[in-house]
Structure formats: structure tokens, C-alpha cells
Write an enzyme that holds these catalytic residues in place. Structure first.
Site, short mmCIF file in Angstrom:
data_model
loop_
_atom_site.label_atom_id
_atom_site.label_comp_id
_atom_site.label_asym_id
_atom_site.label_seq_id
_atom_site.Cartn_x
_atom_site.Cartn_y
_atom_site.Cartn_z
N CYS A 2 1.01 -1.37 -0.13
CA CYS A 2 -0.05 0.00 0.03
C CYS A 2 0.85 1.37 0.07
CB CYS A 2 -0.96 0.07 1.06
SG CYS A 2 -2.15 -1.27 1.10
N ARG A 27 3.69 -0.29 -4.71
CA ARG A 27 3.58 -0.89 -3.31
C ARG A 27 2.32 -1.72 -3.46
NH1 ARG A 27 6.86 1.61 0.36
NH2 ARG A 27 5.53 0.95 2.21
N TRP A 74 -2.81 -2.81 -1.40
CA TRP A 74 -2.58 -4.35 -1.74
C TRP A 74 -3.25 -4.72 -0.85
CZ3 TRP A 74 -0.43 -8.47 0.65
CH2 TRP A 74 0.02 -9.52 -0.13
N ASN A 98 -1.55 2.09 5.74
CA ASN A 98 -0.59 0.91 5.35
C ASN A 98 -0.32 0.01 6.24
OD1 ASN A 98 1.45 -0.29 3.88
ND2 ASN A 98 2.74 1.28 4.19
N GLY A 99 -0.50 -1.27 6.34
CA GLY A 99 -0.20 -2.28 7.35
C GLY A 99 -1.30 -3.04 7.65
N GLU A 500 17.82 -17.38 -9.09
CA GLU A 500 17.12 -16.08 -9.59
C GLU A 500 16.53 -15.97 -10.79
OE1 GLU A 500 16.41 -13.36 -8.10
OE2 GLU A 500 16.64 -11.97 -9.56
N LYS A 504 12.51 -14.94 -11.28
CA LYS A 504 12.26 -14.09 -12.34
C LYS A 504 11.12 -14.36 -13.32
CE LYS A 504 13.29 -11.00 -10.74
NZ LYS A 504 14.32 -10.66 -9.67
N GLU A 507 7.65 -14.96 -11.52
CA GLU A 507 7.01 -13.65 -11.12
C GLU A 507 6.38 -13.00 -12.11
OE1 GLU A 507 9.19 -10.78 -8.50
OE2 GLU A 507 11.03 -11.38 -9.61
N HIS A 523 18.76 -36.53 -8.04
CA HIS A 523 18.03 -37.03 -6.89
C HIS A 523 16.64 -36.61 -6.97
CE1 HIS A 523 21.72 -37.69 -5.07
NE2 HIS A 523 22.38 -36.68 -5.70
N LYS A 622 6.22 -4.15 -4.35
CA LYS A 622 7.65 -4.36 -4.45
C LYS A 622 8.18 -4.25 -2.99
CE LYS A 622 11.56 -2.53 -6.44
NZ LYS A 622 12.01 -3.89 -6.95
C1 F6R Z 1 11.93 -10.40 -6.61
C2 F6R Z 1 11.81 -9.21 -5.59
C3 F6R Z 1 11.62 -9.67 -4.37
C4 F6R Z 1 12.46 -8.93 -3.22
C5 F6R Z 1 12.10 -9.28 -1.85
C6 F6R Z 1 13.18 -8.44 -1.02
O1 F6R Z 1 12.05 -9.85 -7.93
O2 F6R Z 1 11.96 -8.20 -6.03
O3 F6R Z 1 11.72 -11.03 -4.06
O4 F6R Z 1 13.71 -9.12 -3.53
O5 F6R Z 1 10.76 -8.87 -1.66
O6 F6R Z 1 12.97 -7.14 -1.06
P1 F6R Z 1 13.92 -6.26 -0.21
O7 F6R Z 1 14.97 -6.40 -1.05
O8 F6R Z 1 13.53 -4.65 -0.63
O9 F6R Z 1 13.99 -6.59 1.08
#
Ligand code: F6R
Length: 627
Positions: A2, A27, A74, A98-99, A500, A504, A507, A523, A622
């Protein structure tokens, strides 16, 4: 999660709030709304879905007032809908939140007993009712907010306006970030500086349990008991252009392209420009994050060496992509500094009663510096006596402020929800940190140090070469879409890159993708292989390459299609691969930073060709400021 914006000042609040919410949409983006003074009353407009829906509703709306609040959501409590969208109202109170309010059930029951007219499923609306009840009695908004704050449990940042005071904005926080932006006779209260950066560079970062009162041009900040607290103003050097797309179709693509520059900025402070020796700059152990900029580099390096010379083990804690960067860090620290390292996901670490031995350095990695679990982990480790060091992108974020020592990704604002440049910058910072530790511990010869720093300095131009795969994947996307699943493999330092790469793709393209250590194939995962499964392998020419190729032969023999990211003209790897992507030949420690780039581009193009919203993937946000 949010985003919230409050504005009081001479500009058009509708415009300021919408501009701010656009910058905060990362957010949360499942509904949005505003409440703005229009004459003596407050007009509220809300819409389900992305911010553009709210913009449509607001197109013909005019507001004569100078105070308003806005929110992009969110969902936590209650499905995304207009009913559950913020601002929430009760009596004359309008509020955005927010929260999470943890004791919301007990508050809801209590309010229902008093016949409160609750119209949503949210925890947030309940706070509006509590404040409204208080202000009805006391006619004092500040006192009402203070009393209600004392009743709430959880993590929250809240903005409140009251229809009886058209020039007063109140805000309070306990957990999620809230910053006050200071302009000429105007005040912004926002979740993230980006929301007000086009209007001001002067910000005050609020601490937990602080209450902000803005009355006209008068700003006051109080603690939860109502005592005035000092206002520490920070001047930011981020520009508002940095938070625009600057001609790119997507923020993510722009951020992928910014990586050569971002890794340069990440290493620059820590490599002496003349001697190319490693010396960490302005880590500020024991100093507030607000003061690190003013430190003397030489003096601070002495202090850093003193602190780090005591360290005998390292624990790295982070979430998501930041966690994967920590896994790469483990290889760096163990090989270059010969220090034992444990890496953990913050949501697990904080609840598993970890043993923190003396002389432990706990490193948290967080782009936003606000991730709830990572923040809880650092708080816990501090209480248990660990020395803590944060690697953040957002300076003065909560995690940065709480850590004993401070390192920065220096990537500039990252807006795309999927992290890219923050990841490669973090790997670069971790590389510098492990070299510094190796040097302090006497494990790194002068020759090795020079070799390593040369490898780092070459990195930006090698990443430019990797960026050329943009066109390759834009062309390949149609064919790649035909696969049902993707298995990502790697060994050693390339294993976290496989993880990683899979994250990517999940998501952004919403494909089932899994990252595995190549040696684990026999395995279990080998059973998944058939002609519908793409096997993406990260296999630079290092001493583990032969072993990885053997694993690939086994996958190929079972019908798997191999897409390999290698280095140089490697015939052996090429011969087992349907697609071979050579990267520049680089040092083992910089290979991961280069080989992740084509994986980012592949996920981007696959998602884009499927018509997905790459910058705002479904269900995600994010900054994960709630558990
Ligand atoms: C994936 C992504 C998330 C963040 C995770 C941690 O692309 O962006 O997995 O890496 O939410 O976020 P931070 O680094 O802000 O603690």
C-alpha cells in the site's frame, strides 16, 4: 504494501496526490482512492483496479480545498473492491492506512456492540471509527489520534483528516515507512520519497510511534506520549527524472539497462581510484545512517577494520531476490575471506530461535530497507548481541537506520516490482565487502586483491555485452512460450543465479520454473524432464563446468531442451545445447553478475510477449512491509 500520500499546501491536491500515487503504485495496485477537501466538506472517490481507473473517475472532478489524502492498495483484509478501497470514513474522519492492525477482531467486536456502521471488511476502517468516536467527545484531533494509537497493535502508517479542520493533516506510524516532504509553504506525508521527489528534495524520515501534525504551514512531530521530538531534515540527491521511464517501454527494461552504471556506482566508493586497492568507504559502524555521508573516509576505514577484525562468522538474512544475492555472498566470503557463512530467509530466521555466537556479523540485504521480516531479523539479532550491517538501496530506510553499519547498493530508484539492478549492485557490494574482510583477515594477497579489483572494474563493459541479448530474447520469446515448464540449473556460484532466473520467470511470466543445483538432478528433478521442459543452465567456463555438462547430457538424453548461458566459445557446452548464449570470459566472482542479465531479459520478453504487466506483476508488491 500500500502506498499513501497526504498533501497540504497551495497546489491542486488532486494533482499532487495522483502524481504521488503513480510513483507508489509499485507498492500495491488493486484499488485506489482519494479524500480531498472541497469547500467545507471532504469528497471521497475510490475505484477498483489500477490507478488509471481512479484517474478516470477523477477526470472531471474539481476540489476547492488544499488538503487531501490518497491511497493505492495491496489487499490484506478484504478482497480488492471499491468498498474495501481507502480512504475509509467514519463520522467526519477520513483515513488511509498501510499495514495490518493485529487486534482488529477485538476492535471490530467492540465497535459492533456500540452499533458502529462498518461498511468494509478492512481493519483500516475500524481505526477511522475509533478516531471518530474520540474526536466527537474531545473535539481535539491530535488528542484523539494519540489515544487511538495507544490502542493499536500491529504495523501501520496512517494519515488522518477531519472535516472540521480543512488545514490539518495528522499522521502516525509504527512499522511501515512514512516520510515528511518539506516544500515552500507545503507539506507532503508519503510512504516513500519518490512520491514527492518532483516537488522537494527535503525529507524527514519518521521513527516508529511518532505522530506528525501539520496545521497550515506549521509542522510538529511528537512521540507517542505527546512530547515534541527534533526534526532531522535530510537532503536527497535523487532526481525526479530517475523515477521516470526515460523513453523505455518499461521500468524493468530501463533498470536492466542501467546495470552497468549501477554496478559502477556500487563499487566506486570502495575501490581506491589510484591504487585500485580495496577500502570500504563510510560504513559508519556505530554511527547513525543520517551521519554517514559526513564521515572522513580514512578515519572510517580504520574503524571498519577494527570492527571487522573481530568477526569470526557471518549470518546473511534477506528475502526473495535479496536472499539469492546473499547465497552468492556466501561463496564470496568463504572463498575470499575464509569465514564461515550461514544464509537464511528472514521469515524463517526470525522464528526459528537461531543461535547467535559471539563475534557474529549479521548482514541484512534489502533493496527497500523496509521488508518486515528482514527488519524483524535485524532487531532480534541486535538484541542477541550481534554486530549488524545492512546493505540497502534506500538510504535512511528503516533497516538502514537500525543497523550498526551501513553499505549501499547505490543503484538509484528501482521501480519495477521485479528486482534487477539492485541484485547485481548487491553482488558487487558483497564482492567488495568480502575482499575487504579477506584483506583484514590476512587471507588475500596483494596480487589477488589487484586481480579481483581489475575483474570488478571490467564488469560494467562486460555487462554491456550481456545486454545485447535483449533482441535475442525478443525474437526467441514466441518459441520459448511453447514450453510447459522451466528448470534452471547451476553449480557453485552459478547455483543462486539459477534460483534467481527461475524466480524472475515465475513472478513475471507466471510459468512454473524451478531453480536447482545441477548436481541434484539425479536426486529427483530428472523425472520432470521431457520435450516440454526447457532446461536453462548457467555454466560459465569455471572448474565446475565439466560436471555441469555431464548433468546436461543426462537431461538431453531424456528429451530436455537445453538453453545454456556460458562464457566464451565453449564447444563442449555448445554441443549439448539447443541454444547457447556465450557471455564474455570473466573472473569467477563476476560471472554471476554477468550471467543473470540474459535471464532477466528472457523473463522480461516472455512475460511481455504474453501480454503481462511486467512492471506490476499480479498479486505482488515491491515493498513487503507486512508479514
Ligand atoms: C523479486 C523481488 C523480491 C524482493 C524481496 C525483498 O524480484 O523483488 O523477491 O527481492 O521482496 O525485497 P527487499 O530487497 O526490498 O527487502
Amino acid at each position: 504494501m500500500c502506498g499513501i500520500v497526504g498533501y497540504l499546501g497551495p497546489r491542486d491536491p488532486k494533482e499532487v496526490i495522483i502524481n504521488g500515487l503513480k510513483k507508489l503504485e509499485y507498492r500495491g495496485y488493486d484499488s485506489a482512492g482519494v479524500a480531498i477537501f472541497d469547500g467545507p466538506s471532504v469528497k471521497r472517490i475510490r475505484a477498483e483496479g489500477k490507478l488509471k481507473n481512479l484517474e478516470l473517475c477523477l477526470m472531471n472532478e474539481k476540489f476547492s480545498g488544499h488538503l487531501g489524502i490518497g491511497h493505492t492498495r495491496w489487499a490484506t483484509h478484504g478482497v480488492p473492491s471499491v468498498r474495501n478501497a481507502h480512504p475509509h470514513q467514519a463520522g467526519g474522519i477520513s483515513l488511509v492506512h498501510n499495514g495490518i492492525i493485529e487486534n482488529y477482531l477485538e476492535i471490530r467486536e467492540e465497535l459492533l456492540k456500540r452499533k458502529a456502521d462498518i461498511t468494509s471488511d478492512t481493519d483500516s476502517e475500524l481505526v477511522a471509527h475509533l478516531i471518530s468516536e474520540e474526536v466527537e467527545k474531545s473535539k481535539d484531533l491530535f488528542q484523539s489520534v494519540k489515544n487511538v494509537l495507544a490502542r493499536l497493535r500491529g504495523a501501520f502508517s496512517i494519515l488522518v483528516i477531519w472535516d472540521q479542520e480543512p488545514d490539518r493533516l495528522l499522521a502516525f506510524k509504527d512499522g511501515p515507512p512514512l516520510v515528511v516532504g518539506l516544500g515552500e509553504k507545503e507539506t507532503f506525508v508519503v510512504s516513500d520519497v519518490q512520491a514527492a521527489l518532483q516537488y522537494t528534495k527535503k525529507f524527514i524520515y519518521l521513527d516508529d510511534r511518532q505522530i506528525v501534525s501539520v496545521k497550515g504551514t506549521q509542522l510538529d512531530i511528537f512521540d507517542a506520549e505527546g512530547n515534541a521530538v527534533a526534526q532531522k531534515i535530510q537532503e536527497l540527491n535523487w532526481s525526479s527524472e530517475q523515477v521516470e521511464k526515460q523513453g523505455y517501454s518499461h521500468f524493468m527494461l530501463k533498470e536492466i539497462y542501467e546495470q552497468p552504471m549501477a554496478v559502477s556506482a556500487a563499487m566506486a566508493p570502495h575501490i581506491d581510484s589510484e591504487t585500485h586497492a580495496i577500502r570500504l568507504a563510510k560504513v559508519g559502524f556505530g554511527k547513525s545512517s543520517h551521519d554517514v555521508e559526513t564521515l572522513d573516509v580514512a578515519e572510517d576505514w580504520k574503524n571498519t577494520q577494527k570492527v571487522l577484525s573481530e568477526i569470526e562468522r557471518i549470518v546473511i538474512v534477506a528475502c526473495g531476490t535479496s536472499y539469492y544475492s546473499g547465497l552468492v555472498g556466501k561463496y564470496y566470503f568463504e572463498q575470499l575471506a575464509r569465514i564461515p557463512v550461514e544464509v537464511d530467509v528472514a521469515s524463517e530466521y526470525r522464528y526459528r530461535k537461531p543461535v547467535i555466537l559471539p563475534k557474529t556479523l549479521l548482514i541484512t540485504i534489502s533493496q527497500s530497507g523496509e521488508t518486515a521480516d528482514t527488519l524483524a531479523a535485524i532487531r532480534m539479532a541486535k538484541e542477541m548481541g550481534a554486530t549488524t550491517l545492512s546493505i540497502c538501496n534506500v538510504k535512511n530506510s528503516t533497516i538502514d537506520r537500525e543497523a550498526h553499519g551501513h553499505l549501499y547498493m547505490n543503484s538509484g530508484p528501482e521501480i519495477g516490482v521485479a528486482s534487477t539492478k539492485a541484485f547485481t549492485s548487491t553482488l558487487t557490494v558483497l564482492n567488495c565487502l568480502s575482499l575487504a574482510l579477506g584483506k583484514i583477515k590476512g587471507k588475500l594477497s596483494a596480487k589477488a586483491e589487484q586481480e579481483q579489483t581489475q575483474a570488478l572494474l571490467k564488469l560494467p563493459s562486460q555487462m554491456e555485452v550481456a545486454l545485447a541479448y535483449d533482441k535475442y530474447f525478443s525474437d526467441a520469446a514466441e518459441e520459448l512460450k511453447k514450453f510447459k515448464g522451466f528448470l534452471y540449473l547451476g553449480r557453485g556460484v552459478s547455483y543462486p543465479i539459477a534460483l534467481e532466473g527461475a524466480l524472475k520467470l515465475k513472478e513475471l511470466a507466471y510459468y512454473h520454473a524451478e531453480g536447482y543445483a545441477a548436481g541434484e538432478m539425479k536426486h529427483g528433478p530428472l523425472a520432470l524432464i521431457d520435450e516440454n521442459m526447457a532446461v536453462v543452465v548457467v555454466a560459465p567456463s569455471d572448474d565446475l563446468l565439466e560436471k555441469t555438462v555431464s548433468n546436461l547430457e543426462e537431461a538431453k538424453a531424456r528429451g530436455g531442451k537445453i538453453i545454456s548461458v556460458g562464457s566464451g566459445d565453449n564447444h563442449r557446452l555448445k554441443s549439448v545445447s539447443s541454444r547457447y548464449l556465450p557471455m564474455p570470459v570473466a573472473h569467477w566472482s563476476t560471472n554471476p553478475v554477468i550471467s543473470v542479465v540474459p535471464l532477466q531479459l528472457m523473463a522480461f520478453h516472455l512475460a511481455n510477449s504474453l501480454g503481462h504487466d511486467v512492471d506490476q506483476p499480479r498479486n505482488l508488491a515491491k515493498s513487503v512491509t507486512v508479514e
